[in-house]
Design an enzyme around this catalytic site. Sequence first.
Site, mmCIF file in Angstrom:
data_model
loop_
_atom_site.group_PDB
_atom_site.id
_atom_site.type_symbol
_atom_site.label_atom_id
_atom_site.label_comp_id
_atom_site.label_asym_id
_atom_site.label_seq_id
_atom_site.Cartn_x
_atom_site.Cartn_y
_atom_site.Cartn_z
ATOM 1 N N TYR A 1 55.338 25.536 38.252
ATOM 2 C CA TYR A 1 54.098 25.266 38.301
ATOM 3 C C TYR A 1 53.155 26.296 37.784
ATOM 4 C CZ TYR A 1 49.739 23.887 39.840
ATOM 5 O OH TYR A 1 48.266 23.714 39.877
ATOM 6 N N GLU B 1 46.604 23.874 33.339
ATOM 7 C CA GLU B 1 47.477 23.678 34.386
ATOM 8 C C GLU B 1 48.953 23.190 33.366
ATOM 9 O OE1 GLU B 1 47.248 21.500 38.377
ATOM 10 O OE2 GLU B 1 48.526 20.086 37.053
#
Length: 361
Positions: free
Chosen positions: A100, A183
Site C-alpha cells: 500500500y 493512493e
Amino acid sequence: MKLLEHEARALFEKYGIPHPRGFLIRSPGELQERIGELGERCVLKAQVDVGGRGKAGGILVADRATAEKKAAELFEREIKGVPVREILAVEYLEIRQEFYASIAIDRSTKQALILFTDQGGVDIETLAKERPDAVRKASLPLLMHDIPPFMVRDLLQSAPKEIGKILNQLYRVFCEKDALLAEINPLVVTPGGVYAADAKLIIDDNALARQGITVNRDLTEREREAEKHGFSYVELTGDIGVIGNGAGLTMATLDLIEYYEGRAANFLDVGGGADQERVMHAVRLVAADPSVRVIVVNLLGGITRCDEVAKGIISAGISQPVIVRLAGTNEAEGRKILDGCGYRMMESMEQAVKAAVEAVR
Ligand code: GDP
Ligand code: MN
C-alpha cells in the site's frame, strides 16, 4: 474531487507508473472485440465512485470464455446503490505480494504525509487501528522535488527497490495535480514486475480550474441550468420549492419549512440585484422539478426591486401555486402587480412558509 480509477490511472501513466494492460468499456460487446489484448484471464472493474468496490461486488475475475457474460452481469449490478456504466477491463495479474502506498496532505504540519505498508490490499484504516506498527510514515515539506533516498529506504525497508521509483512518481503526480490524496492500493509484485493494480486520486476542489477539470458529471439537468444562470441551487427530496435571495435568508426559509414539518424540494439563492428575467428563470427552474407542488418565494428588496420580482414571477407562467413574501424596495408596487394576478402575498416569512406547508398537506 475524487477521480474514477480509470481517470487516475491515465494520469499515473503519464508519470511513468506501471499498470496492467487494459481498456475502458461501456458494453459487453466492446470487451468481446478486444478480449485478445488481455490474455487468458482478465479482471473486470466497475468504474463507480464507491469505497471498497471489491468487497461490494464491483470486481470480477473472468476467463476469456466467460468474460463477455461476466461483463454483462456487472453492467446489470449496482455497487452500493451506484449503477455501473463503465468497466475497466485489465489483464489478470499473478500477485505475489501486495503493498500500500499513499501520499496525503497533512493539514496540521502543512506537509505531504507518505504512508507505506507491506500489508496492502486491505482497508488501511482498519490496519492502522489494529496494527499501527505495520504502517510506516514519513513527512515531507512540499517544497521538496523528490523524496530523499534515506526516506525512501526507511519506508521500503525490505520491499523491492523499484518501488522507490514509483513512490517518487506518485509524489510528482501528487504535487503537480494539486492532490489531497494519491493512493495505490494494492501496489503489487508479480513475476513480470511491479504494478499499480488500483489508482486513486483526489484533487483539491479549489484547484480544479487551474487543473482544467470541469465538474458536471454528477449534475442534473436543472443543476446545470442553475449553473448557467449563476444561481446557487441544490436539489433536495421534498415537495416545496424555495427561492430566496442571499444564502442566509434562503437557509432560514428551509429551516422554517422544517420547523412547520414540511419538506423542501430545493435550495435556490438567486443572488443580489435579481431583475425580472433572473427571477423568471429561477421560478421556471424550480417549477420544472416534477416533485415541486408549491413554491415559496422569499425575497428581501434592497438593490433587488420588489416590482421586478413580481413581474418575474408572473412572466414565468408556471402551473404550481406560488406563495410570495416580498419586503423592502418598491414593496407596494410589487404587491399591486401580484394582487391583480391572483398571487398570494404574505406579510411575513412565517406566514408564507406555513401557507406552503398547508398547501401540500
Ligand atoms: P477496490 O476494492 O476498489 O480497492 O479495488 P481494487 O482494484 O483494489 O481490487 C480489489 C482487490 O482485488 C485487490 O486488492 C486484489 O486483491 C484483487 N485484484 C484486483 N486485480 C487483481 C488481479 O489482477 N489479480 C489478482 N490476483 N487479484 C486482483
Ligand atoms: Mn484498491
